[in-house]
Design an enzyme around this catalytic site. Structure first.
Site, PDB file in Angstrom:
ATOM      1  N   SER A  53      -7.825   6.621 -22.866  1.00 21.23           N
ATOM      2  CA  SER A  53      -8.366   7.632 -23.781  1.00 21.23           C
ATOM      3  C   SER A  53      -9.761   8.096 -23.388  1.00 21.23           C
ATOM      4  O   SER A  53     -10.643   7.286 -23.110  1.00 21.23           O
ATOM      5  CB  SER A  53      -8.409   7.078 -25.206  1.00 21.23           C
ATOM      6  OG  SER A  53      -9.106   7.984 -26.041  1.00 21.23           O
TER       7      SER A  53
ATOM      8  N   ARG B 139      -3.207  12.462 -22.572  1.00 20.18           N
ATOM      9  CA  ARG B 139      -3.148  13.611 -23.484  1.00 20.18           C
ATOM     10  C   ARG B 139      -2.170  14.690 -23.011  1.00 20.18           C
ATOM     11  O   ARG B 139      -1.310  15.129 -23.752  1.00 20.18           O
ATOM     12  CB  ARG B 139      -4.547  14.206 -23.638  1.00 20.18           C
ATOM     13  CG  ARG B 139      -4.688  15.092 -24.844  1.00 20.18           C
ATOM     14  CD  ARG B 139      -6.104  15.645 -24.954  1.00 20.18           C
ATOM     15  NE  ARG B 139      -7.116  14.585 -24.986  1.00 20.18           N
ATOM     16  CZ  ARG B 139      -8.431  14.804 -24.904  1.00 20.18           C
ATOM     17  NH1 ARG B 139      -8.873  16.039 -24.771  1.00 20.18           N
ATOM     18  NH2 ARG B 139      -9.283  13.805 -24.926  1.00 20.18           N
TER      19      ARG B 139
ATOM     20  N   ASN C   2     -11.616   9.367 -25.464  1.00 21.96           N
ATOM     21  CA  ASN C   2     -12.402   9.109 -26.683  1.00 21.96           C
ATOM     22  C   ASN C   2     -12.702   7.629 -26.885  1.00 21.96           C
ATOM     23  O   ASN C   2     -13.241   7.249 -27.932  1.00 21.96           O
ATOM     24  CB  ASN C   2     -11.650   9.655 -27.902  1.00 21.96           C
ATOM     25  CG  ASN C   2     -11.467  11.165 -27.821  1.00 21.96           C
ATOM     26  OD1 ASN C   2     -12.443  11.900 -27.729  1.00 21.96           O
ATOM     27  ND2 ASN C   2     -10.239  11.612 -27.814  1.00 21.96           N
TER      28      ASN C   2
ATOM     29  N   ASP D  11      -0.678  -3.704 -24.280  1.00 22.18           N
ATOM     30  CA  ASP D  11       0.484  -3.684 -25.187  1.00 22.18           C
ATOM     31  C   ASP D  11       1.563  -2.703 -24.726  1.00 22.18           C
ATOM     32  O   ASP D  11       2.605  -2.614 -25.360  1.00 22.18           O
ATOM     33  CB  ASP D  11       0.052  -3.285 -26.607  1.00 22.18           C
ATOM     34  CG  ASP D  11      -0.324  -1.817 -26.678  1.00 22.18           C
ATOM     35  OD1 ASP D  11      -1.096  -1.366 -25.811  1.00 22.18           O
ATOM     36  OD2 ASP D  11       0.166  -1.128 -27.586  1.00 22.18           O
TER      37      ASP D  11
ATOM     38  N   GLY E  14       0.072   4.939 -25.063  1.00 25.94           N
ATOM     39  CA  GLY E  14      -0.480   4.743 -23.723  1.00 25.94           C
ATOM     40  C   GLY E  14      -0.332   5.953 -22.810  1.00 25.94           C
ATOM     41  O   GLY E  14      -0.787   5.945 -21.679  1.00 25.94           O
TER      42      GLY E  14
ATOM     43  N   ASP F 288      -7.053  -3.240 -22.798  1.00 24.66           N
ATOM     44  CA  ASP F 288      -6.636  -1.925 -23.254  1.00 24.66           C
ATOM     45  C   ASP F 288      -7.173  -1.784 -24.683  1.00 24.66           C
ATOM     46  O   ASP F 288      -7.499  -2.792 -25.318  1.00 24.66           O
ATOM     47  CB  ASP F 288      -5.101  -1.856 -23.222  1.00 24.66           C
ATOM     48  CG  ASP F 288      -4.559  -0.610 -23.872  1.00 24.66           C
ATOM     49  OD1 ASP F 288      -5.031   0.481 -23.523  1.00 24.66           O
ATOM     50  OD2 ASP F 288      -3.661  -0.728 -24.729  1.00 24.66           O
TER      51      ASP F 288
ATOM     52  N   ASP G   7      -6.019   0.938 -27.423  1.00 25.76           N
ATOM     53  CA  ASP G   7      -5.049   1.320 -28.448  1.00 25.76           C
ATOM     54  C   ASP G   7      -3.881   0.334 -28.468  1.00 25.76           C
ATOM     55  O   ASP G   7      -3.186   0.179 -27.466  1.00 25.76           O
ATOM     56  CB  ASP G   7      -4.526   2.738 -28.167  1.00 25.76           C
ATOM     57  CG  ASP G   7      -5.654   3.759 -28.207  1.00 25.76           C
ATOM     58  OD1 ASP G   7      -6.659   3.490 -28.883  1.00 25.76           O
ATOM     59  OD2 ASP G   7      -5.518   4.814 -27.562  1.00 25.76           O
TER      60      ASP G   7
HETATM   61  C1  BG6 Z   1      -4.088   6.264 -24.913  1.00 16.67           C
HETATM   62  C2  BG6 Z   1      -3.245   6.467 -26.183  1.00 16.67           C
HETATM   63  O1  BG6 Z   1      -4.879   5.150 -25.032  1.00 16.67           O
HETATM   64  O2  BG6 Z   1      -4.924   7.388 -24.705  1.00 16.67           O
HETATM   65  C3  BG6 Z   1      -2.463   7.762 -26.078  1.00 16.67           C
HETATM   66  O3  BG6 Z   1      -2.368   5.369 -26.338  1.00 16.67           O
HETATM   67  C4  BG6 Z   1      -3.412   8.911 -25.815  1.00 16.67           C
HETATM   68  O4  BG6 Z   1      -1.735   7.971 -27.263  1.00 16.67           O
HETATM   69  C5  BG6 Z   1      -4.231   8.619 -24.558  1.00 16.67           C
HETATM   70  O5  BG6 Z   1      -2.712  10.128 -25.655  1.00 16.67           O
HETATM   71  C6  BG6 Z   1      -5.251   9.711 -24.254  1.00 16.67           C
HETATM   72  O6  BG6 Z   1      -6.191   9.739 -25.294  1.00 16.67           O
HETATM   73  P1  BG6 Z   1      -7.266  10.892 -25.512  1.00 16.67           P
HETATM   74  O7  BG6 Z   1      -8.118  10.344 -26.625  1.00 16.67           O
HETATM   75  O8  BG6 Z   1      -8.010  11.026 -24.233  1.00 16.67           O
HETATM   76  O9  BG6 Z   1      -6.514  12.107 -25.890  1.00 16.67           O
HETATM   77 MG    MG Z   2      -2.223   0.373 -25.580  1.00 14.65          MG
END
Ligand code: BG6
Ligand code: MG
Length: 216
Positions: A113, A48, A115, A167, A45, A8, A10
Site C-alpha cells: 500500500s 491498486r 498509504n 496473510d 494484497g 505485511d 493489511d
Molecule cells: C494492499 C491491500 O496492502 O495494498 C490492497 O491489501 C490494496 O487491498 C493495496 O489495493 C494497495 O493499496 P493502496 O493504499 O496503495 O491503494
Molecule cells: Mg496482507
C-alpha cells in the site's frame, strides 16, 4: 540467527480490507459496476491498479479514466482511514512488535500500500519499525520478492537473517521467491506454503515464532 521480522500490514497488523472495500464500493456504485464483499476478498494484497482491473472484469476504459477512478477510490479510502486509531491494531500485534525490539531484533514493514506510512502513524506504531517499505518503494509488487528484498536491504541484513510475516498467498509466494522464511497467518489453504502457520498474531510470542522456525 533470525535478526529481523518483515511484517505485511493489511491483514497482519490491522484490517484495512473493510476500508478498501468501502472505497471501491463507492466508486463501483457511482460507475454502475457490480461489486460485493465477496469480490473484495479477491483484492487482498492486490495493488491498486490490479484491484481496479479485477473490478472492471475486462471492460475497457481509456487510460485517463482508469487513472481518475484510481485516484477517486484513493481519496475515498483516505477519508475512511481517518477513522483508524490504535484500537484498530489486531490482537497481539503491538505486543509482538515490542517483544521483538526488546530482544534486540528489528522490525520492518513490507506493504504493497502507498498509504502504509499514514496507516502505521494512525495505529501509533511507527516508532516500533526500523525500516518501512511500501507501495512507493519498488516497481514490481508481490508475488515478486522486490518489496521484501528492499526491506532487508534497508535493514542492512541478508535474506537469511529475516523472516516475513504475511496473510496473503501472493505475499508468501513473494517471500519464498526472495529466499526468505515465511510465517503465514490464516487458513492453510491460503498460507500453507509458509514454513510456519498461525491463525493470527493473537497470543503469539517471539518464542513461538522462533520455535516454529526451529530457532529456539
Ligand atoms: C494492499 C491491500 O496492502 O495494498 C490492497 O491489501 C490494496 O487491498 C493495496 O489495493 C494497495 O493499496 P493502496 O493504499 O496503495 O491503494
Ligand atoms: Mg496482507
Amino acid at each position: 540467527m533470525i535478526q529481523a521480522f518483515i511484517f505485511d500490514l493489511d491483514g497482519v497488523l490491522t484490517d484495512t480490507a473493510e476500508y478498501h472495500y468501502r472505497g471501491w464500493k463507492r466508486l463501483a456504485d457511482e460507475e454502475g459496476l457490480p461489486f460485493s464483499r465477496e469480490d473484495n476478498e479477491h483484492l487482498r494484497g492486490v495493488p491498486r491498479r490490479e484491484s481496479l482491473m479485477l473490478i472492471l472484469k475486462g471492460r475497457s476504459y481509456p487510460e485517463e479514466k482508469i487513472l481518475e477512478m484510481m485516484e477517486r477510490k484513493n481519496n475515498y479510502y483516505l477519508d475512511f482511514i481517518k477513522e483508524i486509531s490504535p484500537r484498530d491494531l489486531l490482537p497481539g500485534a503491538r505486543e509482538l512488535l515490542e517483544e521483538i525490539h526488546a530482544s534486540g531484533r528489528k522490525n520492518a514493514l513490507g506493504s504493497a500500500s502507498k498509504n502504509a506510512p499514514e496507516v502505521i502513524d494512525r495505529l501509533g506504531i511507527r516508532d516500533l519499525f526500523d525500516a518501512l517499505s511500501d507501495g512507493h518503494s519498488v516497481e514490481r509488487q508481490k508475488p515478486a520478492p522486490d518489496l521484501f528484498l528492499h526491506a532487508a536491504a534497508q535493514l542492512g541484513l541478508s535474506v537469511a537473517d529475516c523472516v516475513v510475516v504475511e496473510d496473503a498467498a501472493a505475499g508468501i509466494e513473494a517471500a519464498l521467491a526472495g529466499g526468505f522464511r515465511a510465517v503465514g497467518l490464516g487458513p492453510r489453504e491460503r498460507v500453507g506454503q509458509a514454513q510456519a502457520v498461525f491463525p493470527s498474531l493473537d497470543g503469539v510470542h517471539l518464542a513461538d515464532l522462533l520455535k516454529s522456525l526451529n530457532e529456539e
